[in-house]
Write a protein that holds these residues in place. Structure first.
Motif: not given
Length: 223
Positions: A163-169, A198-206
């Motif tokens: 798996e790859v889980e990224v928090f894209v800023h 998520l807040r602050d414009g971050v997107v979590r994608v798993r």
């Protein structure tokens, strides 16, 4: 010969056949990391200041339950550069309940009480560490590839990442340390499991790494 040595010699000469573990008996290997929109985990000069909260918005960390993720981790694998970032931040023992390995071309004295430094090829190391029968850990759980790109690249090439889980800023850094290192050289198909703003414009994608790649042990979305 002394009693029993002939039988021992016969056993050593003809060991019983062994069966490799099934894919679902390995530890899950997860690359869990923050990155910029243009795919860097650090900016030029190893700049990490962009990871902080932005004025007028609550930092996304308020929605990120890292403790819940880390509770599922049995082993961590980091690169030497990533370990230096951690040390520079003044974090003495960031991963206290897992077995921790740092891959470095210059292993030096071999680590500390909190981690072991190894010069082993990352793919060979993870093949060993993901097998619970070869590498016990303090608890059951997954193998977290902390970073960086030079460590995860050979793992992706070998089909060792599940798996790859990224928090894209929401920032374009324009250069720095790439998410998967330089020159991956192969296509890796991913399946989206979750996408969460998520807040602050971050997107979590798993993502799950699609089945049938390289070693044939990567899991698909149905696992």
């Amino acid at each position: 010969p002394p009693l029993g040595t002939s039988q021992a010699h016969m056993s050593a000469a003809a060991p019983p056949p062994t069966t490799p573990p099934a894919a679902n008996e390995y530890r899950k290997v997860v690359y869990y990391v923050a990155c910029s929109l243009d795919g860097y985990i650090a900016g030029p000069g190893d700049d990490l200041s962009w990871l902080g909260g932005r004025p007028g918005a609550s930092p996304y960390e308020t929605e990120l339950d890292f403790d819940a993720f880390y509770s599922t981790v049995a082993i961590t694998v980091s690169g030497g550069r990533t370990q230096r970032w951690v040390e520079a931040a003044g974090v003495a023992d960031p991963y206290p309940t897992s077995s921790n390995y740092v891959v470095s071309r210059n292993p030096g004295p071999g680590g500390s009480a909190t981690h072991q430094v190894v010069a082993e090829d990352p793919a060979a190391l993870v093949r060993r560490l993901r097998d619970p029968s070869k590498t016990p850990a303090p608890k059951e759980g997954s193998l977290w590839v902390v970073g960086g790109g030079q460590v995860v690249r050979p793992l992706l090439q070998a089909g060792l990442v599940d798996e790859v889980e990224v928090f894209v800023h929401p920032v374009l850094l324009g250069g720095g340390v790439p998410l998967v290192g330089e020159g991956l050289g192969t296509k890796v198909d991913l399946v989206v499991l979750e996408a969460q703003p998520l807040r602050d414009g971050v997107v979590r994608v798993r993502y799950a790494v699609a089945r049938g790649q390289a070693d044939g042990t990567a899991r698909g979305a149905s696992d």
